[in-house]
Design an enzyme around this catalytic site. Structure first.
Site: not given
Ligand code: GTP
Ligand code: SPV
Ligand code: MN
Length: 611
Positions: A81, A224, A226, A233, A253, A275, A277, A300, A392, A518
């Site tokens: 984004r 790309y 978002g 978004k 979000h 994002s 996180c 999301d 992704r 987990s």
């Molecule tokens: P968007 O799709 O961008 O909105 O992101 P999201 O909030 O769904 O994030 P996602 O769950 O895909 O995690 C993003 C990154 O954080 C990945 O590389 C994960 O492996 C890492 N991650 C997720 N949960 C944890 C956790 O509990 N601990 C750690 N250390 N890393 C984590």
């Molecule tokens: C984010 O950036 O929070 C996403 C990926 O979930 S995107 O669809 O590119 O915004």
């Molecule tokens: Mn997101």
């Protein structure tokens, strides 16, 4: 007026002349070779993916490992984004500020009309009628996206309910959001000379524009995620947040999960993390502690509205996941790893020599040789990343082994608790519970997190990201805070409990202390214990904190000091935090900023006391 070479008549076009007129207007402006109304069929998916393979946009993965799956490599300048190119074009700049980029709507419209003029020359213009949420659901909304990107069409097919079924439902008079998208790379120039297409057309001049008053989206120059899948978004957060403010609901979000305790008690949690996180990971949590079950509803976005019983109900407006690949593997997220067995589009990950995909964290041992996300030879000795950190996967939600049976329910689920979290190496404890809705809103409003690769710009910089909505609130952020306060007043006793969580505390060597993934089930167990009223919690200025013995730490290798370090209140750090929050609150227009948040800050500062 330019005549179109071909004109595919929409089968259901006559049903809604408003859509047909808009499509005609846009075709006249962008002058594609052809207009195709997308029907959402399997035959269409097969045709489109085949065409994209022939064109070089997609690489078909080895069907033995990943049936009906593809790899796309974006232009290296189009990987995330673009927040600095994202604009809220409200009539009054104060209705966008202070956190959004603003442009005057009439000037922006002129500028965009120029950019879009002939922008699809030589290309096919696709019309994608879509629904966010189950078609016809009370909390659902319609949109129509026009795009000249077949990659966007295929992605929208996985991410939304689209095609004939949606078009049929948008009867005359039904509101729908026009969402116009072009990659901004015409194939025929002004002199009529035709150029070869590239694998990932885009334009360095990008504009992601939202018109909150007329509820329109115009996106130019990027293909790309978002920036280009406009249901996500742009619509489901930026435009929908404006609708939600006006109509008394919430567009957030947030992931949505159902948690079932060993005693078979059922709870629904929504969680806002910025994002990249951890939303997808928490949404697909495979609990390590016995007896617990987590089912996925969304990963999301959540649309939430008080139901007839006065309780907050949430739906996931999406139909698929656009998830971060790096870090997703059998040891971290087995559920996501199983979800993407096939029928998946991967973007900016590595290609193995055997025709499957790979990324950092998918397996412990990297392949001896691969082609990296940019198409270069790669070996573990290369010293570079095989996958882009924002690589992704795009996959339909119903392939998720833990998807809840009723995830599609148009009425949604009743939310019992809301979690806020971000990447905080220090200060913010593992978990805390807000004493009141107002303190919960304070937790959301004061969220900060280290930036990630999900948006262009520097990674790892701590910034304020209120409610994980900094890049996604389509109106004035102080008004958004006030809307949260107002929703709490309306919900009263039915308001969900609010918690703050932080999986990302680091030690002196910068390593994550909490095992995460987990093991986050242990924090969920404490949260559920609080919801059930079985656990005490210690009241502190930053909310209720767990007592060390209340957390189930069986089988974890953390010692007591490490645990205390991440679950206790660090008063010194919080005094600094409170002072910083005071500065931050000062950046908002006082007349719009809710007094309740100032009172929360005063209370926090007072309770923390002097050094
Ligand atoms: P968007 O799709 O961008 O909105 O992101 P999201 O909030 O769904 O994030 P996602 O769950 O895909 O995690 C993003 C990154 O954080 C990945 O590389 C994960 O492996 C890492 N991650 C997720 N949960 C944890 C956790 O509990 N601990 C750690 N250390 N890393 C984590
Ligand atoms: C984010 O950036 O929070 C996403 C990926 O979930 S995107 O669809 O590119 O915004
Ligand atoms: Mn997101």
């Amino acid at each position: 007026m330019t005549m179109l070479a071909t004109r595919t008549t929409p089968p259901l076009n006559h049903r809604n002349p408003e859509i047909a007129d808009w499509v005609d207007d846009i075709a006249r402006l962008t002058t594609p070779d052809e207009v195709v109304w997308v029907d959402g069929s399997t035959a269409e998916w097969d045709r489109l993916t085949k065409e994209m393979v022939a064109q070089g946009t997609l690489i078909r993965l080895n069907p033995e490992w990943r049936p009906n799956s593809f790899l796309a490599r974006s232009d290296p300048a189009d990987v995330a984004r673009v927040e600095d190119r994202t604009f809220i074009c409200s009539v009054d700049p104060d209705d966008a500020g202070p956190t959004n980029n603003w442009r005057d709507p009439s000037i922006m419209r002129l500028e965009l009309s120029e950019l879009f003029s002939h922008s699809m020359r030589g290309r096919t213009m696709y019309v994608i009628p879509f629904s966010m949420g189950p078609i016809g659901g009370a909390l659902s909304q319609f949109g129509v996206q026009i795009t000249d990107s077949p990659y966007v069409v295929a992605s929208m097919a996985l991410m939304t309910r689209m095609g004939d079924a949606a078009l049929e439902a948008i009867t005359p008079g039904t509101p729908w959001v026009p969402a116009l998208h072009s990659v901004g790379a015409p194939l025929v120039d002004d002199d009529g000379v035709r150029h070869d297409d590239s694998a990932w057309p885009n334009n360095e001049n990008k504009y992601i524009c939202h018109f909150p008053e007329s509820r329109e989206i115009w996106s130019f120059g990027s293909g790309y995620g978002g920036n280009a899948l406009l249901g996500k978004k742009c619509f489901a957060l930026r435009i929908a947040s404006v609708m939600a403010r006006d109509e008394g609901w919430m567009a957030e979000h947030m992931l949505i999960v159902r948690v079932t305790s060993p005693e078979n008690r059922v709870f629904h949690l929504a969680a806002a993390f910025p994002s990249a996180c951890g939303k997808t990971n928490l949404a697909m949590l495979a609990p390590t502690i016995p007896g617990w079950k987590v089912e996925t509803i969304g990963d999301d976005i959540a649309w939430m509205r008080p139901g007839p019983d006065g309780r907050l109900r949430a739906i996931n407006p999406e139909r698929g996941f656009f998830g971060v690949a790096p870090g997703t593997g059998l040891s971290t997220n087995p559920v996501a790893t199983k979800t993407i067995w096939g029928n998946t589009i991967f973007t900016n990950v590595a290609l193995r020599d055997d025709g499957d995909v790979w990324w950092e964290g998918l397996t412990d041992t990297p392949p001896a040789h691969a082609t990296d996300w940019a198409g270069n030879d790669w070996t573990p000795a290369s010293g570079t990343r095989a996958a882009h950190p924002n690589g992704r996967f795009t996959v339909a939600a119903d392939q998720c082994p833990t998807i809840a049976d009723d995830w599609n329910s148009p009425d949604g689920v009743v939310i019992d608790a809301i979690l806020f979290g971000g990447r905080r190496p220090s200060t913010v404890p593992l978990v805390s519970q807000a004493r009141t809705w107002q303190q919960g809103v304070f937790m959301g409003a004061t969220m900060a997190s280290e930036t990630t690769a999900a948006a262009t710009g520097e990674v790892g910089v701590l910034r304020h990201d209120p409610f994980a909505m900094l890049p996604f609130t389509g109106y004035n952020m102080a008004d958004y805070f006030a809307h949260w306060i107002a929703m709490g007043e309306r919900l009263g006793e039915n308001a969900p409990a609010i918690f703050s969580v932080n999986w990302f505390r680091t030690d002196a060597d910068g390593r994550f202390i909490w095992p995460g993934f987990s093991e986050n089930a242990r924090v969920i167990e404490w949260i559920v214990g609080r919801l059930e009223g079985d656990l005490a919690a210690r009241a502190t200025p930053i909310g209720g904190l767990p007592l060390a013995h209340e957390l189930n730490l069986d089988g974890l290798s953390l010692d007591v000091d490490e645990i205390r370090g991440i679950i206790d209140l660090d008063k010194t750090a919080w005094r600094r935090e409170a002072a910083e929050i005071a500065d931050y609150f000062g950046t908002f227009d006082e007349t719009r900023f809710p007094i309740e948040l100032r009172r929360e800050l005063e209370r926090l500062t007072r309770e923390l006391g002097p050094e």
